[in-house]
Design an enzyme around this catalytic site. Structure first.
Site, PDB file in Angstrom:
ATOM      1  N   CYS A  48     -41.477  29.244  63.940  1.00 48.50           N
ATOM      2  CA  CYS A  48     -41.719  27.924  63.352  1.00 48.50           C
ATOM      3  C   CYS A  48     -43.085  27.866  62.692  1.00 48.50           C
ATOM      4  O   CYS A  48     -43.286  27.167  61.694  1.00 48.50           O
ATOM      5  CB  CYS A  48     -41.583  26.840  64.412  1.00 48.50           C
ATOM      6  SG  CYS A  48     -42.633  27.096  65.859  1.00 48.50           S
ATOM      7  N   HIS A 101     -44.468  23.777  69.453  1.00 46.64           N
ATOM      8  CA  HIS A 101     -43.623  23.932  68.277  1.00 46.64           C
ATOM      9  C   HIS A 101     -44.380  23.410  67.060  1.00 46.64           C
ATOM     10  O   HIS A 101     -45.122  22.439  67.148  1.00 46.64           O
ATOM     11  CB  HIS A 101     -42.326  23.145  68.478  1.00 46.64           C
ATOM     12  CG  HIS A 101     -41.430  23.166  67.278  1.00 46.64           C
ATOM     13  ND1 HIS A 101     -40.781  24.305  66.858  1.00 46.64           N
ATOM     14  CD2 HIS A 101     -41.080  22.194  66.396  1.00 46.64           C
ATOM     15  CE1 HIS A 101     -40.074  24.027  65.780  1.00 46.64           C
ATOM     16  NE2 HIS A 101     -40.245  22.751  65.479  1.00 46.64           N
TER      17      HIS A 101
END
Length: 971
Positions: free
Chosen positions: A50, A305
Site C-alpha cells: 500500500c 496502512h
C-alpha cells in the site's frame, strides 16, 4: 530493502486479516472488473504494497513528472521485448513505470497490478509482503530512476522537478563574516512533536536563529577567536515540486520504545514560502505553492496502512460529489460551517483573541471574559466538559501559549503572533485571493463562493478503491491514528495546457497507445465472453410435432435427440426475444406458437404454466438453466387435448394384486402392474378403474420403510378424496384385494391382519452386454419370491430377449463392485439371504443348481500375477476331479499340481491332500477360492502351521500387519 519499518496491519482495511479469511480471488478465466464511476484506476495490493501504491499514484498525478517520463522513447530506453536479449541495453524500471502509468490512465480495469514493476526492482514475493516506510521508498525510487536514466535526455528528471537547496549560515557578531554551507534536498523533513503545524515547523527551521553566546561561543575563521555569532538556515532554491515528510514516528527514551505522534498538526492548502527563503525580492506569486497530494498513515508505529488523498490537476476523473453551489444557500452553508468550526475549536478562537492584544500578557480570567464577549458563549458552558478548565487547556498547549510563572497571565508565543500579523497585512502564508474551503489559523476572512475550476477535485485512492472526497475532508488527517504522513506541494505558477484537461491520452507515446487499445479490445472481448457465459442459459425445447399424448402424459414419438432442440440464450433477454429465436429455428412453423413450462415426470412429460408477457425478461419470469419448454399451439397434441398445470400432474402407482396359487411358482404371492392417473383423480374414480368388479384398495403407509407391515384400507368415506390429498405419490404401492381376499383385512380397523409376507424390492443391473448394458431396473418381490421369477421380471423390464433366460443367471454385486457367486434359481429371496435393495447382476451363464458349487480359483500363490477364474462343479466331485477341471480351464497339464484353500490372509493355506475325498466332505462351500500350486503335497501326518511373532508392545490381532507374519514351519 527499505529498513523494514514495520509489518502491515490489514485490520484497518478489512475484517479479514491477511492469511485468514481472505476473500477468494476471481477465477483466472474472468477478466478484471471495469473502472467504476470515478473513471480512475486503483492499484492492487500485492500483500503489503500500500505504501508503494500511494507513492505511485502521487507520481502519476504529477503531470509534469508523468509527461517527462513519457517523453523518453524506445530509442533511449529500449523495449521490454528486448529485455531477454543478452546484448540489448534496456532500462527496465522506467519502461515498466511508463507501462504502468499508461495502464492506470487508459486501461479499462478497476485496478492495475504492480507485479511487473516490483519484479524490475528485484523484489522477491517475500519482499512484497513486507511493509516499508513510504518516505524512504520515495528517496530510493528517485535514486533508482536517476541511475536508470543516466545517459538519456531524462538524466536530470528528478533534479529538475524535485531538487532544492538549503543554505546554513553562521554570522560573526564582531566582523560580520558569514560562513555558509549548502545542502541539497529532494524532500524536507519537518518535526511534528511540540509543533502546532507546518508553518510553525518551517518558521522554527528557517526563520528563528540560534545564538552562540556566554559559554557557548563560535570560533570565527576571520577573527581567529571565539566570538558571539548567530546561526540560521534559509531556502536558497525552491523546486517546482516540494515534498515534505512529517516526523510522525519518534522514540521514547524513558520507555525505550517507538511511538507515533498523533497530536494535531495543521497544514495549509496554499502556502507562501517567502518568509523562509533567502531571496525575497521576487513577486509573492513566485513563492506560492498548492497542496496536491497527502499520503496518510493509519495505525501505529508497529502496524498500519497507507492511502493517499490526491488533487486531480488535469480533471481526469469523474468527481460526482453533490455540493451546494447556489448563491445564498452556499454562502449560508459556508458561514454556518465556519461558525461551527470556530465554536468547536477553542484553539483558533483563543489564538485570535490573544493576537489582537497589544499588551504582552493578559490575565487568564480576562481571556475568558473576552471569549464571552466575542462569541456569546462562556468557556465553562461550551468547552469545560470536553477540555477542562481554561487554565488547564492553556497549560496543555505550551507550544502556542506562554503562561506567567504564577499561571495567572497568558500571551501568544512570538512565532504565532508574527504569523497572525503577517496574515492581517495580506502577506499571510495562505493568500486571501486564493483562499479555499479549508481555513488555517484565520477566523476573520469572510466566506466566499467556491469556484468550480480545475484543481478542486480530490480523490481518496486506497489501493484498488477510488472515491471522490471534499477538500475539507483533509482536515480529518491533521491528527489521530489516521493522519497525514507526507505532503506534496506544486508551484502555483505551474499551469496546465487546455488540451491536457480531461484527456488521459495526452503526451502518451504512440506505441503505448496502441498497446492499451489492443488490451482494451481484448478486455472487452473477454468480458463479452464471460458475460455471455455467466448469463447464458441452456433451454430444452420439446417440439409438439415429435410428441404424442397417452396414458396421462406426453411421450416422444421419435428418439430424445430428434424430439428436443437445445437453445442457448441470454437470461436478460425478453420472452419476446426467445419467441423470435424459436420462430427462426422452426422456419416451417405455422399458426400460433405457445411456450409452456414442462417437467419430465416418471409418467412422462407434463406441462405447467404458459409463458406470457413478451416484455418480461427470462430471468424475471424465473427461467433457469436447463429448463424444459414445450412448443405447441396451446390446445392439443396429435389431436388429443392436453390438460396442464399442477392440478393435473400424472402419478405413477404400483398396483399389486394377490396372485393365483400357481402363478409364478413357489412362494410368489403378487402380480404387479403400473397405473397412471391424474393427481386430482378421486379415489372413487381410481377404485372404478382398478377394481371394476368390486373389492378394496389398500395403500402402503410405511413411508420410507417398505419392509414394515403397514397396509391401510381406503374406506367408503375416503372415496371423495383425491390421489394427492391422501398422499399417493409417484412410486407408491396400492394393493387391490378382490372380494374373496377380503378375509385378510379387518375392515373396521382398516389394517391388513392375515397377510404375512413382506413386500420388498431388489435392483437388477444388466451385465450381459448389448445396448442396454449397465441399465438398472427395480423389481418388486417378497421374501418368498424365487430367483427364477425375479430374473424373468428383470429380462422383461430390461426389454431383453426372453431366450436369454436359459443362458443367464443372477449374481449379487458386492459393495466394491465384484460379482459374487450366482444364486441358484430355485432359491427364494430369504434362502439367498438377500436384503431389501440388494443389487444383483444379470450375467451370462447358467446358475448352479442346489447340488452344485460355484468356486473361484487362481494359479500360483501370487494373486496379483494370476487372474481369478470361475468354475461350477458338483459338490460330490472329488478333489482330483475338481483339480483336473481347473487345470483344463486354465490350460495347464501335468501331475505336479495340488489344491490349497485361501486362508484369511489371502495366501495359500491348507492343502486339500485327500484327493479322493469329495468337496462336500471337505466342507468346500459355494463362493470359496482355491489355489492351484505346483509341487508335491506335504507328507501324510505333517501339518504346515503358520506362526506369528507378536512384539511385546504390540496389541494387534494375528496377521493384522504383514510384517508380523513369519514363514510357516512344518511339524
Amino acid at each position: 530493502m527499505f529498513g523494514d519499518l514495520f509489518e502491515e496491519d490489514f485490520s484497518f482495511i478489512s475484517n479479514n486479516h491477511y492469511g485468514k479469511g481472505k476473500k477468494s480471488k476471481p477465477r483466472e478465466s474472468e477478466p478484471p472488473a471495469p473502472r467504476d464511476f470515478t473513471n480512475l484506476s486503483g492499484i492492487k495490493n500485492q500483500g503489503g504494497t500500500c505504501y508503494l501504491n500511494s507513492l505511485l499514484q502521487t507520481l502519476l498525478f504529477t503531470p509534469e513528472f508523468r509527461e517527462a517520463l513519457f517523453s523518453l522513447g524506445p530509442e533511449e530506453l529500449g523495449t521490454l521485448d528486448d529485455s531477454r536479449k543478452p546484448d540489448a541495453k534496456v532500462r527496465i524500471i522506467p519502461l515498466q513505470l511508463q507501462r504502468l502509468f499508461a495502464q492506470l490512465l487508459l486501461l479499462d480495469q478497476q485496478a492495475a497490478s504492480t507485479s511487473d514493476l516490483t519484479e524490475s526492482f528485484g523484489w522477491s514475493s517475500h519482499e512484497e509482503m513486507r511493509q516499508h516506510d513510504v518516505q524512504e521508498l520515495n528517496r530510493i525510487l528517485f535514486s533508482a530512476l536517476e541511475t536508470s536514466l543516466v545517459g538519456t535526455s531524462g538524466h536530470d528528471l528528478i533534479n529538475r522537478l524535485y531538487h532544492g537547496i538549503v543554505v546554513n549560515q553562521i554570522v560573526c557578531k564582531e566582523c560580520k563574516n558569514v560562513s555558509e554551507r549548502q545542502e541539497d534536498f529532494l524532500d524536507l523533513t519537518v518535526a511534528v512533536k511540540g509543533v502546532a503545524g507546518l508553518e510553525e515547523a518551517l518558521w522554527n527551521m528557517y526563520v528563528e536563529e540560534e545564538y552562540f553566546e556566554n559559554d557557548n561561543l563560535y570560533r570565527c575563521g576571520a577573527c581567529d577567536k571565539l566570538v558571539e555569532a548567530s546561526k540560521s538556515a534559509k531556502l536558497r532554491k525552491l523546486p517546482p515540486f516540494l515534498t515534505i515528510s512529517l516526523l510522525r514516528f519518534n522514540f521514547d527514551f524513558e520507555k525505550c520504545e517507538r511511538y507515533k505522534e498523533t497530536s494535531c498538526y495543521t497544514f495549509p492548502i496554499q502556502i507562501n514560502l517567502k518568509p523562509f527563503c533567502e531571496q525575497t525580492e521576487m513577486d509573492d506569486s513566485e513563492y506560492m505553492y498548492e497542496l496536491f497530494s497527502v499520503i496518510i498513515h493509519k495505525g501505529g508505529c508497529y502496524g498500519g496502512h497507507y492511502h493517499v488523498y490526491i488533487r486531480d490537476v488535469d480533471e481526469l476523473g469523474n468527481w460526482q460529489l453533490q455540493e451546494e453551489e447556489d448563491g445564498l444557500i452556499e454562502e449560508k452553508a459556508l458561514r454556518d460551517t465556519e461558525n461551527a468550526k470556530e465554536t468547536e475549536n477553542p484553539l483558533a478562537i483563543l489564538k485570535g483573541i490573544l493576537s489582537e492584544e497589544e499588551a504582552k500578557q493578559i490575565p487568564v480570567d480576562q481571556l475568558g471574559q473576552k471569549l464571552l464577549e466575542k462569541k456569546g458563549v462562556s468557556w465553562n458552558k461550551k468547552y469545560r466538559k470536553q477540555y477542562g478548565a481554561i487554565r488547564k487547556y492553556l497549560q496543555n498547549h505550551p507550544q502556542i501559549f506562554q503562561l506567567s510563572p504564577d499561571g495567572n497571565k497568558v500571551s501568544l508565543k512570538e512565532t504565532h503572533k508574527l504569523l497572525f500579523k503577517l496574515d492581517s497585512h495580506g502577506q499571510n502564508l495562505q493568500s486571501h485571493s486564493q483562499k479555499n474551503d479549508v481555513q488555517w489559523n484565520c477566523e476573520k476572512n469572510p466566506p466566499r463562493p467556491r469556484a468550480a475550476s480545475a484543481g478542486c477535485h480530490w480523490f481518496d485512492l486506497n489501493d484498488s478503491k477510488v472515491q471522490p472526497i471534499k477538500e475539507k475532508d483533509i482536515e480529518k488527517q491533521f491528527q489521530g491514528k489516521e493522519s497525514a504522513y507526507m505532503l506534496f506541494y506544486r508551484r502555483a505558477q505551474l499551469k496546465r495546457p487546455p488540451e491536457a484537461r480531461g484527456n488521459p491520452r495526452y503526451q502518451i507515446p504512440e506505441h503505448l497507445l496502441n498497446e492499451m487499445n489492443a488490451a482494451n479490445t481484448e478486455l472487452q472481448k473477454k468480458r463479452a465472453e464471460c458475460d455471455s457465459a455467466n448469463n447464458g442459459i441452456d433451454l430444452h425445447l420439446h417440439l409438439s410435432a415429435c410428441y404424442k399424448f397417452h396414458n396421462g402424459a406426453l411421450h416422444p414419438s421419435l428418439s430424445w435427440k430428434e424430439s428436443v432442440v437445445d437453445l442457448t440464450i441470454d437470461r436478460r433477454k425478453t420472452l419476446g426475444d426467445l419467441r423470435q429465436a424459436v420462430f427462426q429455428m422452426l422456419e416451417s412453423w405455422e399458426g400460433d406458437m405457445v411456450l409452456s413450462m414442462a417437467k419430465p415426470l416418471p409418467a412422462g412429460l407434463h406441462l405447467y404454466q404458459v409463458l406470457d408477457g413478451d416484455e418480461l425478461t427470462l430471468d424475471g419470469i424465473g427461467l433457469a438453466d436447463g429448463a424444459d419448454i414445450f412448443v405447441w399451439n396451446g390446445k392439443e397434441v396429435g389431436g388429443t387435448k392436453v390438460l396442464t398445470g399442477p392440478e393435473h400432474e400424472p402419478v405413477v402407482l404400483n398396483v399389486l394384486r394377490l396372485a393365483e396359487h400357481n402363478e409364478g411358482g413357489k412362494g410368489q404371492h403378487f402380480s404387479e402392474a403400473q397405473h397412471v392417473c391424474s393427481c386430482s383423480t378421486s379415489l372413487g374414480q381410481l377404485h372404478s378403474a382398478l377394481a371394476p368388479a368390486g373389492g378394496i384398495i389398500l395403500k402402503n403407509g410405511s413411508g420410507a420403510d417398505p419392509e414394515a407391515k403397514n397396509w391401510e384400507v381406503f374406506r367408503e368415506e375416503d372415496m371423495k378424496e383425491t390421489v394427492r390429498s391422501v398422499g399417493l405419490r409417484d412410486g407408491c404401492s396400492v394393493l387391490i384385494l378382490d372380494s374373496h381376499d377380503q378375509s385378510f383385512v379387518n375392515v373396521a380397523s382398516g389394517n391388513l391382519t392375515a397377510f404375512t409376507y413382506d413386500i420388498s424390492w431388489l435392483q437388477v443391473k444388466n451385465f450381459c452386454g448389448g445396448e442396454e448394458e449397465q441399465k438398472h431396473v427395480k423389481i418388486t418381490a417378497t421374501i418368498e419370491t424365487v430367483m427364477a421369477d425375479i430374473k424373468m421380471k428383470a429380462i422383461r423390464e430390461l426389454q431383453l430377449e426372453e431366450e436369454l433366460a436359459n443362458e443367464s443367471c443372477l449374481r449379487p454385486v458386492s459393495g466394491n463392485g465384484k460379482l459374487l457367486s450366482p444364486v441358484p434359481e430355485d432359491y427364494t429371496v430369504k434362502e439367498a439371504e438377500l436384503k431389501m435393495g440388494s443389487l444383483l447382476g444379470l450375467c451370462r451363464g447358467k446358475a448352479p443348481t442346489s447340488t452344485q458349487l460355484f468356486l473361484y480359483f487362481v494359479v500360483g500363490s501370487d494373486q496379483s500375477c494370476s487372474p481369478e477364474m470361475e468354475i461350477v462343479v458338483e459338490e460330490t466331485a472329488s478333489v482330483r476331479e475338481c483339480l483336473n477341471l481347473m487345470l483344463e480351464k486354465s490350460g495347464l497339464s501335468g501331475d505336479n499340481w495340488h489344491l490349497r484353500r485361501i486362508d484369511w490372509c489371502y495366501e495359500a493355506g491348507e492343502a486339500l491332500s485327500q484327493e479322493n475325498a469329495t468337496l462336500k466332505e471337505l466342507n468346500v462351500c459355494r463362493g470359496d477360492t482355491l489355489v492351484i500350486t505346483e509341487g508335491k503335497l506335504p507328507e501324510k501326518g505333517f501339518l504346515k502351521i503358520p506362526i506369528w511373532w507378536l512384539k511385546p508392545s504390540s496389541h494387534k490381532k494375528h496377521g493384522e500387519n504383514a510384517q508380523d507374519q513369519v514363514n510357516g514351519i512344518t511339524w
